[in-house]
Design a protein around this motif. Structure first.
Motif, PDB file in Angstrom:
ATOM      1  N   GLY A   1       0.648  -1.376  -0.171  1.00  0.00           N
ATOM      2  CA  GLY A   1       0.016   0.037  -0.089  1.00  0.00           C
ATOM      3  C   GLY A   1       0.917   1.308   0.034  1.00  0.00           C
ATOM      4  N   TYR A   2       2.218   1.151  -0.080  1.00  0.00           N
ATOM      5  CA  TYR A   2       2.850   2.540  -0.270  1.00  0.00           C
ATOM      6  C   TYR A   2       3.184   2.818  -1.730  1.00  0.00           C
ATOM      7  CZ  TYR A   2       3.924   1.244   4.575  1.00  0.00           C
ATOM      8  OH  TYR A   2       3.812   0.957   5.983  1.00  0.00           O
ATOM      9  N   LEU A   3       1.989   3.413  -2.081  1.00  0.00           N
ATOM     10  CA  LEU A   3       2.066   3.837  -3.724  1.00  0.00           C
ATOM     11  C   LEU A   3       2.759   4.652  -3.795  1.00  0.00           C
ATOM     12  CD1 LEU A   3      -1.967   2.809  -4.108  1.00  0.00           C
ATOM     13  CD2 LEU A   3       0.201   1.329  -4.302  1.00  0.00           C
ATOM     14  N   ARG A   4       2.752   5.895  -2.970  1.00  0.00           N
ATOM     15  CA  ARG A   4       3.308   7.370  -3.397  1.00  0.00           C
ATOM     16  C   ARG A   4       4.909   6.753  -3.439  1.00  0.00           C
ATOM     17  NH1 ARG A   4       1.590   9.636   0.587  1.00  0.00           N
ATOM     18  NH2 ARG A   4      -0.165  10.396  -0.214  1.00  0.00           N
ATOM     19  N   PHE A   5       5.427   6.196  -2.375  1.00  0.00           N
ATOM     20  CA  PHE A   5       6.895   5.772  -2.577  1.00  0.00           C
ATOM     21  C   PHE A   5       7.235   5.031  -3.570  1.00  0.00           C
ATOM     22  CE2 PHE A   5      10.455   2.857  -1.215  1.00  0.00           C
ATOM     23  CZ  PHE A   5      11.308   3.699  -0.883  1.00  0.00           C
ATOM     24  N   TYR A   6       6.421   4.023  -3.817  1.00  0.00           N
ATOM     25  CA  TYR A   6       6.791   3.423  -5.287  1.00  0.00           C
ATOM     26  C   TYR A   6       6.735   4.240  -6.661  1.00  0.00           C
ATOM     27  CZ  TYR A   6       5.773  -0.065  -9.009  1.00  0.00           C
ATOM     28  OH  TYR A   6       5.954  -0.954  -9.973  1.00  0.00           O
ATOM     29  N   ARG A   7       5.812   5.140  -6.612  1.00  0.00           N
ATOM     30  CA  ARG A   7       5.830   5.985  -7.743  1.00  0.00           C
ATOM     31  C   ARG A   7       7.038   7.009  -7.622  1.00  0.00           C
ATOM     32  NH1 ARG A   7       0.138   5.981  -6.757  1.00  0.00           N
ATOM     33  NH2 ARG A   7       0.554   8.277  -5.652  1.00  0.00           N
ATOM     34  N   GLU A   8       7.289   7.364  -6.448  1.00  0.00           N
ATOM     35  CA  GLU A   8       8.540   8.321  -6.473  1.00  0.00           C
ATOM     36  C   GLU A   8       9.862   7.721  -6.918  1.00  0.00           C
ATOM     37  OE1 GLU A   8      10.322  11.310  -2.863  1.00  0.00           O
ATOM     38  OE2 GLU A   8       8.941   9.861  -2.580  1.00  0.00           O
ATOM     39  N   MET A   9       9.882   6.448  -6.598  1.00  0.00           N
ATOM     40  CA  MET A   9      11.354   5.949  -6.746  1.00  0.00           C
ATOM     41  C   MET A   9      11.119   4.891  -8.077  1.00  0.00           C
ATOM     42  SD  MET A   9      12.671   7.124  -4.290  1.00  0.00           S
ATOM     43  CE  MET A   9      14.179   6.336  -4.454  1.00  0.00           C
ATOM     44  N   GLN A  10      10.004   5.280  -8.799  1.00  0.00           N
ATOM     45  CA  GLN A  10       9.923   4.264 -10.278  1.00  0.00           C
ATOM     46  C   GLN A  10      11.367   4.411 -11.109  1.00  0.00           C
ATOM     47  OE1 GLN A  10       7.900   1.959 -10.425  1.00  0.00           O
ATOM     48  NE2 GLN A  10       8.123   1.108 -12.590  1.00  0.00           N
ATOM     49  N   ALA A  11      11.420   5.698 -11.377  1.00  0.00           N
ATOM     50  CA  ALA A  11      12.358   6.160 -12.317  1.00  0.00           C
ATOM     51  C   ALA A  11      13.764   5.917 -11.694  1.00  0.00           C
ATOM     52  CB  ALA A  11      12.135   7.630 -12.942  1.00  0.00           C
ATOM     53  N   VAL A  12      13.981   6.440 -10.416  1.00  0.00           N
ATOM     54  CA  VAL A  12      15.204   6.320  -9.827  1.00  0.00           C
ATOM     55  C   VAL A  12      15.969   4.822  -9.851  1.00  0.00           C
ATOM     56  CG1 VAL A  12      16.493   6.758  -7.738  1.00  0.00           C
ATOM     57  CG2 VAL A  12      14.460   8.374  -8.429  1.00  0.00           C
ATOM     58  N   LYS A  13      15.070   3.978  -9.642  1.00  0.00           N
ATOM     59  CA  LYS A  13      15.828   2.736  -9.663  1.00  0.00           C
ATOM     60  C   LYS A  13      16.303   1.960 -10.654  1.00  0.00           C
ATOM     61  CE  LYS A  13      11.164   0.295 -10.376  1.00  0.00           C
ATOM     62  NZ  LYS A  13      10.244  -0.558  -9.506  1.00  0.00           N
ATOM     63  N   HIS A  14      15.979   2.540 -11.771  1.00  0.00           N
ATOM     64  CA  HIS A  14      16.384   2.024 -13.090  1.00  0.00           C
ATOM     65  C   HIS A  14      17.520   2.944 -13.580  1.00  0.00           C
ATOM     66  CE1 HIS A  14      13.189  -0.924 -13.611  1.00  0.00           C
ATOM     67  NE2 HIS A  14      12.191   0.098 -13.405  1.00  0.00           N
ATOM     68  N   LEU A  15      17.734   4.109 -13.069  1.00  0.00           N
ATOM     69  CA  LEU A  15      18.790   4.815 -13.574  1.00  0.00           C
ATOM     70  C   LEU A  15      20.190   4.203 -13.364  1.00  0.00           C
ATOM     71  CD1 LEU A  15      17.860   8.329 -12.257  1.00  0.00           C
ATOM     72  CD2 LEU A  15      18.077   7.659 -14.577  1.00  0.00           C
ATOM     73  N   PRO A  16      20.738   3.454 -12.420  1.00  0.00           N
ATOM     74  CA  PRO A  16      21.947   3.055 -12.302  1.00  0.00           C
ATOM     75  C   PRO A  16      22.355   1.944 -13.567  1.00  0.00           C
ATOM     76  CG  PRO A  16      21.351   3.056 -10.185  1.00  0.00           C
ATOM     77  CD  PRO A  16      20.128   3.221 -10.987  1.00  0.00           C
ATOM     78  N   LEU A  17      21.157   1.101 -13.914  1.00  0.00           N
ATOM     79  CA  LEU A  17      21.678   0.040 -14.876  1.00  0.00           C
ATOM     80  C   LEU A  17      21.492   0.607 -16.291  1.00  0.00           C
ATOM     81  CD1 LEU A  17      21.526  -2.604 -15.712  1.00  0.00           C
ATOM     82  CD2 LEU A  17      19.046  -2.808 -15.912  1.00  0.00           C
ATOM     83  N   SER A  18      20.745   1.916 -16.381  1.00  0.00           N
ATOM     84  CA  SER A  18      20.679   2.780 -17.635  1.00  0.00           C
ATOM     85  C   SER A  18      22.169   3.521 -17.880  1.00  0.00           C
ATOM     86  CB  SER A  18      19.431   3.577 -17.586  1.00  0.00           C
ATOM     87  OG  SER A  18      18.339   2.897 -17.521  1.00  0.00           O
TER      88      SER A  18
END
Length: 264
Positions: free
Chosen positions: A128-145
């Motif tokens: 149910g922590y939807l706000r945190f999930y959306r906030e980190m959605q782009a950040v979590k893929h940045l290192p791999l990119s």
């Protein structure tokens, strides 16, 4: 006999109604769970995210890799009178190849980190922590990119025949330094956000919205009308996440009720 019959049934029905009413009143007047007790129970059931340690460890490994790469390049390729040491350590393996192999190994670690982060963030979304999930959605893929882009630049550099060995080494170190300056701050930012999330131990977004609504419904005006396109897309995305969470939450509650019914 006929005159007394009808008068008896209403009396029995009224007595049953009074009994049901008393039972309902006892349930309503029963002790309620206080907000503080409920909040403390939520904090006890809160599950921290271990990806904070993973991101911190990956940052340290990236620093170590960059230091070792610069040392190998300076001592073995640029040759500051350290040929014997390089020969004994690398065993005639080209220094640039060692650096590239290390970069591939680091990219594999970043890939594993991204997979682990995606798994834990999916669990956070289900809780149910939807706000945190959306906030980190782009950040979590940045290192791999960032690391994947660095790999492409390294491959292009290795195919460049015109450059000399020394020029390739300088270009390779430039790519590694640029990659470090972009990827490590992303990992640090991610670590800080996850650490703050674990420290707050907040309730799910649904509980927070209900609590804020109870305090602000009488003081804040209700906003009506149409929204812009960007706001509308954000609202639709939030509603979709909320509906998905409520479905999973209801399924979990139904399973718990079935378990309790089977026990009793």
């Amino acid at each position: 006999m006929d005159s007394k019959g009808p008068s008896l049934y209403p009396r029995a029905g009224s007595a049953a109604d009074m009994t049901l009413s008393l039972e309902e009143d006892s349930l309503v007047d029963g002790p309620l769970i206080s907000a503080d007790a409920l909040h403390s129970a939520i904090r006890r059931e809160f599950q921290t995210m271990p990806t904070f340690y993973h991101a911190f460890l990956l940052s340290l490994l990236h620093v170590l890799y960059l230091v070792l790469s610069i040392s190998v390049a300076v001592l073995c390729v640029l040759k500051f009178s350290q040929e014997d040491i390089c020969t004994s350590i690398l065993d005639h393996v080209p220094a640039n190849s060692v650096i590239v192999f290390g970069k591939v190994f680091l990219w594999v670690l970043v890939l594993l980190f991204t997979t682990c982060v995606h798994h834990h963030h999916s669990r956070v979304r289900k809780r149910g922590y939807l706000r945190f999930y959306r906030e980190m959605q782009a950040v979590k893929h940045l290192p791999l990119s960032i690391h994947s882009t660095g790999n492409v630049l390294v491959l292009v550099l290795l195919q460049a025949i015109r450059f000399s060995q020394r020029a390739r080494t300088y270009a390779l170190l430039g790519i590694l330094v640029l990659e470090f300056l972009v990827a490590v701050p992303c990992l640090i930012y991610y670590s800080v956000k996850v650490f703050q999330f674990n420290k707050d131990r907040a309730a799910p977004d649904v509980n927070q919205e209900e609590l804020s609504h109870n305090y602000s419904v009488t003081s804040l005006p209700t906003e009506t009308g149409f929204r812009g396109a960007s706001n509308l897309e954000e609202v639709v995305e939030k509603q979709a996440d909320l509906i998905e969470y409520l479905k999973q939450h209801n399924a979990l509650l139904s399973q718990r009720l079935l378990n309790l019914s089977a026990q009793h």
